[in-house]
Design an enzyme around this catalytic site. Structure first.
Site, short mmCIF file in Angstrom:
data_model
loop_
_atom_site.label_atom_id
_atom_site.label_comp_id
_atom_site.label_asym_id
_atom_site.label_seq_id
_atom_site.Cartn_x
_atom_site.Cartn_y
_atom_site.Cartn_z
N GLU A 142 -6.03 4.71 13.74
CA GLU A 142 -7.03 3.74 14.34
C GLU A 142 -7.72 4.51 15.53
OE1 GLU A 142 -3.04 2.94 16.29
OE2 GLU A 142 -3.77 3.48 14.23
N ARG A 177 0.83 -1.25 0.22
CA ARG A 177 0.09 -0.22 0.04
C ARG A 177 0.80 1.29 -0.01
NH1 ARG A 177 -3.60 -1.44 5.12
NH2 ARG A 177 -1.73 -2.40 5.72
N ASP A 227 -2.45 -7.15 15.39
CA ASP A 227 -1.77 -5.74 15.52
C ASP A 227 -1.81 -5.10 16.93
OD1 ASP A 227 -4.14 -5.15 14.82
OD2 ASP A 227 -3.40 -4.08 12.92
N LYS A 275 1.57 1.76 7.43
CA LYS A 275 1.97 1.11 8.59
C LYS A 275 2.90 1.88 9.58
CE LYS A 275 0.61 -2.25 9.75
NZ LYS A 275 -0.66 -2.26 10.47
N HIS A 283 -1.07 1.49 16.38
CA HIS A 283 -1.28 0.52 17.17
C HIS A 283 0.10 0.43 18.09
CE1 HIS A 283 -4.30 -1.04 14.63
NE2 HIS A 283 -3.43 -1.08 13.40
N TYR A 331 -1.31 4.28 10.70
CA TYR A 331 -1.70 3.38 11.79
C TYR A 331 -0.39 3.02 12.48
CZ TYR A 331 -5.66 2.21 8.91
OH TYR A 331 -7.06 2.30 8.28
#
Length: 372
Positions: A118, A15, A270, A75, A96, A94
């Protein structure tokens, strides 16, 4: 503002954080967009397409980080990127962090303004930037499960739909949110016998109506979980607590009672995973391991394998927030938009997301006290 998009370097992560349409929207408002060469190749987007939209291409990630005021990624940063950040730089991706103590420490030490896709949360509790990738991951979980149930991959040799005279496979989904609903949609479409467990009666009622009784809905508790896990051919973990570690709902003893060759896919990996035997994160290059005779799939970036679909879906959701951050700056934007404010996880070396602080057992600093 100068916005930088480096190429993603996580294993098999194809991505990219922006599309040419996103570049055009930013440059039309007077912002400068710098993109690492080749960043969009995995999503079928050429450097020429970015250039035509007004982006400036750079040869290395280091150039991007040095030049940009805001870094857009898909990511979380990888160790090779840790030293590239500069103080005060905005990171929008993102993260996490509840499962990433080392990265959290790096972001604090580097004085990064870390904003997580997120944990941006609307007043109704929905997570607008997590939703598109949750939709993809939920749908992909069933496709992947069907593949690993094949005997050639070590599975039970079960066809999800069955055939006349032979019953379909049992797909058990823990969690009836976006991931679980989309997993159920695909599993039903493939002809499986589907069970969804959730601890919210209203959500179960919604799913029962949505699928017109085609999905068996069960209240999630330890007793019902233990019974459902035993008969699962494919078990999908779809539990999410925004910003926090997922609770281990499925115990090791439950997994031991599963049928040999059955498959577990934990989409919550994740965030630590909701299944006790998911004790490590795997990659697309080496996606599964076997424990107690059960195949465990624990890849943390499932949408990366359908990169083009995922990239366009993600940019549709993130671009309005990117435009807001670029135009107003993160402080003014967060003050004006409470949903965006909830996305700020690290600011001025402090953890400003309570769920992250609790998961990592670190001090929590309310955002309001340092935002102004």
């Amino acid at each position: 503002m100068i916005i930088g998009i480096p190429r993603e370097i996580k294993d098999q992560e194809n991505r990219v954080a922006i599309t040419p349409a996103g570049v055009l929207a930013l440059t039309a408002e007077g912002h400068r967009v710098v993109i690492e060469k080749g960043a969009g190749v995995g999503s079928g987007i050429t450097d020429a397409a970015y250039g035509e939209a007004g982006a400036i291409l750079r040869s290395t990630a280091q150039e991007i980080y040095e030049e940009a005021e805001m870094i857009l990624k898909v990511k979380e940063p990888q160790p090779a990127e840790y030293d590239l950040f500069k103080p005060g730089q905005i990171l929008f991706t993102y993260l996490h962090l509840a499962a990433e103590p080392e990265l959290t420490a790096v972001l604090c030490r580097q004085k990064v303004v870390a904003i997580a896709y997120e944990t941006i949360q609307l007043a109704d509790g929905s997570l607008p930037l997590l939703m598109p990738m949750s939709e993809v991951a939920g749908r992909m979980a069933v496709q992947l499960g069907a593949r690993f149930l094949e005997k050639t991959y070590g599975g039970r040799g079960v066809l999800l739909a069955g055939v006349p005279g032979v019953p379909p496979a049992n797909v058990v989904i823990i969690g009836g949110g976006t991931v679980g609903t989309n997993a159920a949609r695909i599993a039903v479409g493939m002809g499986a016998q589907v069970t969804v467990l959730d601890n919210n009666p209203r959500r179960l009622a919604y799913l029962d109506e949505l699928f017109n009784g085609r999905v068996q809905t069960i209240m999630s508790n330890s007793y019902n979980l233990a019974r459902a896990v035993v008969y699962a051919d494919l078990l999908i973990g779809a539990v999410l607590i925004p910003g926090a570690r997922a609770p281990h709902l499925v115990t090791e003893d439950m997994v031991k009672k599963m049928k040999p060759g059955s498959v577990i896919i934990d989409v919550a990996v994740d965030q630590g995973g909701c299944i006790a035997t998911i004790d490590r994160v795997t990659t697309h290059s080496d996606p599964v391991y076997i424990k107690h005779g059960v195949i465990h799939y624990a890849v943390a970036n499932i949408p990366g394998i359908v990169a083009r679909t995922s990239t366009f879906a993600l940019t549709n959701a993130t671009l309005p927030y990117v435009l807001k951050l670029a135009k107003e700056g993160f402080r003014a934007a967060a003050i004006r938009d409470p949903a965006l404010a909830k996305g700020i996880n690290v600011l001025e070396e402090k953890i400003t997301c309570p769920a992250v602080a609790q998961a990592l057992q670190l001090p929590y600093t309310p955002l309001e006290g340092i935002l102004c």
